[in-house]
Design an enzyme around this catalytic site. Structure first.
Site, PDB file in Angstrom:
ATOM      1  N   ARG A  69       0.829  -1.183  -0.141  1.00 50.05           N
ATOM      2  CA  ARG A  69      -0.128  -0.004  -0.262  1.00 50.05           C
ATOM      3  C   ARG A  69       0.921   1.214   0.082  1.00 50.05           C
ATOM      4  NH1 ARG A  69      -5.562  -0.442   1.772  1.00 50.05           N
ATOM      5  NH2 ARG A  69      -5.988  -2.429   2.750  1.00 50.05           N
ATOM      6  N   HIS A  72       2.129   6.932  -0.111  1.00 47.09           N
ATOM      7  CA  HIS A  72       1.319   8.344  -0.072  1.00 47.09           C
ATOM      8  C   HIS A  72       1.639   9.520   0.565  1.00 47.09           C
ATOM      9  CE1 HIS A  72      -2.391   5.101  -0.546  1.00 47.09           C
ATOM     10  NE2 HIS A  72      -1.654   5.295  -1.642  1.00 47.09           N
ATOM     11  N   ASP A 178      -2.401   3.023  -6.752  1.00 45.94           N
ATOM     12  CA  ASP A 178      -1.005   2.986  -6.259  1.00 45.94           C
ATOM     13  C   ASP A 178      -0.101   2.829  -7.466  1.00 45.94           C
ATOM     14  OD1 ASP A 178      -1.772   3.813  -3.931  1.00 45.94           O
ATOM     15  OD2 ASP A 178      -1.322   2.002  -2.944  1.00 45.94           O
TER      16      ASP A 178
HETATM   17  C1  LIG Z   1      -6.759   7.722   4.281  1.00 47.02           C
HETATM   18  C2  LIG Z   1      -8.248   7.902   4.122  1.00 47.02           C
HETATM   19  C3  LIG Z   1      -8.843   7.253   3.267  1.00 47.02           C
HETATM   20  N1  LIG Z   1     -10.235   7.469   2.918  1.00 47.02           N
HETATM   21  C4  LIG Z   1     -10.738   6.681   1.625  1.00 47.02           C
HETATM   22  C5  LIG Z   1     -10.200   6.951   0.239  1.00 47.02           C
HETATM   23  C6  LIG Z   1     -10.224   5.516  -0.144  1.00 47.02           C
HETATM   24  O1  LIG Z   1     -11.286   5.449  -0.981  1.00 47.02           O
HETATM   25  C7  LIG Z   1     -10.184   4.518   0.820  1.00 47.02           C
HETATM   26  C8  LIG Z   1      -8.865   3.706   1.047  1.00 47.02           C
HETATM   27  O2  LIG Z   1      -7.959   4.775   0.760  1.00 47.02           O
HETATM   28  P1  LIG Z   1      -6.373   4.351   0.626  1.00 47.02           P
HETATM   29  O3  LIG Z   1      -6.722   3.461  -0.676  1.00 47.02           O
HETATM   30  O4  LIG Z   1      -5.746   5.390   0.310  1.00 47.02           O
HETATM   31  O5  LIG Z   1      -5.988   3.293   1.744  1.00 47.02           O
HETATM   32  P2  LIG Z   1      -4.486   2.986   1.856  1.00 47.02           P
HETATM   33  O6  LIG Z   1      -3.955   2.520   0.560  1.00 47.02           O
HETATM   34  O7  LIG Z   1      -4.495   1.855   3.082  1.00 47.02           O
HETATM   35  O8  LIG Z   1      -3.689   4.058   2.482  1.00 47.02           O
HETATM   36  C9  LIG Z   1      -3.250   4.059   3.807  1.00 47.02           C
HETATM   37  O9  LIG Z   1      -1.940   3.237   3.641  1.00 47.02           O
HETATM   38  C10 LIG Z   1      -0.856   4.206   3.208  1.00 47.02           C
HETATM   39  C11 LIG Z   1       0.349   3.672   2.953  1.00 47.02           C
HETATM   40  C12 LIG Z   1      -0.608   5.488   3.697  1.00 47.02           C
HETATM   41  O10 LIG Z   1       0.259   6.072   4.160  1.00 47.02           O
HETATM   42  C13 LIG Z   1      -2.184   6.356   4.030  1.00 47.02           C
HETATM   43  O11 LIG Z   1      -2.213   7.186   5.017  1.00 47.02           O
HETATM   44  C14 LIG Z   1      -3.070   5.334   4.518  1.00 47.02           C
HETATM   45  O12 LIG Z   1      -4.489   6.159   4.308  1.00 47.02           O
HETATM   46  O13 LIG Z   1     -10.557   5.389   2.037  1.00 47.02           O
HETATM   47  C15 LIG Z   1     -11.307   8.104   3.877  1.00 47.02           C
HETATM   48  O14 LIG Z   1     -12.084   8.114   3.324  1.00 47.02           O
HETATM   49  N2  LIG Z   1     -10.560   8.764   4.781  1.00 47.02           N
HETATM   50  C16 LIG Z   1      -9.165   8.553   5.005  1.00 47.02           C
HETATM   51  O15 LIG Z   1      -8.839   9.277   6.098  1.00 47.02           O
END
Ligand SMILES: Cc1cn([C@H]2C[C@H](O)[C@@H](COP(=O)(O)OP(=O)(O)O[C@H]3O[C@H](C)C(=O)[C@H](O)[C@H]3O)O2)c(=O)[nH]c1=O
Length: 191
Positions: A69, A72, A178
Site C-alpha cells: 500500500r 502516499h 497506487d
Molecule cells: C486515508 C483515508 C482514506 N479514505 C478513503 C480513500 C479511499 O477510498 C479509501 C482507502 O484509502 P487508501 O486506498 O488511500 O488506503 P491505503 O492505501 O490503505 O492508504 C493508507 O496506507 C498508506 C500506506 C498511507 O500512508 C495512508 O496514509 C493510508 O491512508 O478510503 C477516507 O475516506 N478517509 C481517510 O482518512
C-alpha cells in the site's frame, strides 16, 4: 510507565532527531495479567517533531502477504505527520523524503514494524509513506496530524527506479491507483 513510553531511534542520518522519520518502539508494562502500552503520546513525540493535535486516527487491515500500500502523502497545506502503528502481523515500512531542497530528497528509510516487537514508524510532514505486508492479516493504526483531504492526496510509485526501494517479497495486491502514480522523473514540479 517508565520515564518514556517509547524507545525512539531516528532513521535518517543527518536529518536530526526532530525532522526525520524514526522507529518508535513501545515499552509495554508486563505483569501476570498481560501487558499495557501507550501507543501514542504527543509529549514524547513532540521531541521528534510531532506537529500538533491529533486530527484523525485510522485503522487498516491488509489480508495478503506481499501486498503493498502506498506510497502516499498529502500536498501542502494539507501535509501531515503520521504515526504508523503495527498491531497485528509484520510489515516492511518505508518513508521517502519528498521535501523540496532536501539534500536527501527521494532517499528512503525502511524498518520492519510488528505487533510482536511493539514497533511503529514516525513519518514527518514532507515524507511519503508505504508498506509491504510480511505476513497475512496485517492491522495498522494510523495517527494523523491533519485530516484526510482527497484533493491533496498524491503518491509515489512503489517500483520507481528513481527510488530504488527493495521490497522484501514479490509485490502482490497493489491497488490500480497506487500502481499508476507518476514516476518522479515524470512528476509535475511541486507535485
Ligand atoms: C486515508 C483515508 C482514506 N479514505 C478513503 C480513500 C479511499 O477510498 C479509501 C482507502 O484509502 P487508501 O486506498 O488511500 O488506503 P491505503 O492505501 O490503505 O492508504 C493508507 O496506507 C498508506 C500506506 C498511507 O500512508 C495512508 O496514509 C493510508 O491512508 O478510503 C477516507 O475516506 N478517509 C481517510 O482518512
Amino acid at each position: 510507565m517508565s520515564t518514556s513510553p517509547f524507545v525512539i531511534t531516528p532513521l535518517l542520518p543527518g536529518a536530526g532527531a526532530a525532522t526525520g522519520p524514526a522507529l518508535v518502539r513501545r515499552t509495554p508494562l508486563v505483569d501476570d495479567r498481560g501487558a499495557f502500552a501507550r501507543i501514542f503520546c504527543a509529549e514524547a513525540l513532540a521531541e521528534i517533531g510531532w506537529p500538533g493535535p491529533v486530527a484523525q486516527i485510522n485503522h487498516s487491515r491488509t489480508a495478503g502477504r506481499g501486498t503493498v500500500r502506498g506510497l502516499h502523502f498529502q500536498r501542502p497545506p494539507h501535509a501531515e505527520a503520521k504515526l504508523v502503528i503495527c498491531i497485528r502481523g509484520a510489515v516492511h515500512d518505508v518513508a521517502v523524503d519528498i521535501r523540496a531542497g532536501s539534500p536527501t530528497r527521494y532517499a528512503h528509510v525502511a524498518a520492519e514494524l510488528s505487533a510482536e516487537t511493539a514497533t511503529a514508524m514516525y513519518v514527518p510532514e514532507g515524507f511519503a509513506h508505504g508498506f509491504q505486508a510480511l505476513s497475512d492479516d496485517i492491522e495498522l493504526i494510523y495517527v494523523h496530524s491533519a485530516p484526510y483531504t482527497a484533493a491533496a492526496e498524491s503518491g509515489l510509485r512503489h517500483d520507481d527506479p528513481g527510488l530504488a526501494i527493495a521490497w522484501p517479497l514479490p509485490v502482490a495486491g497493489i491497488s490500480a491507483r497506487d500502481a499508476s502514480f507518476p514516476l518522479i522523473t515524470d512528476a509535475e514540479p511541486g507535485s
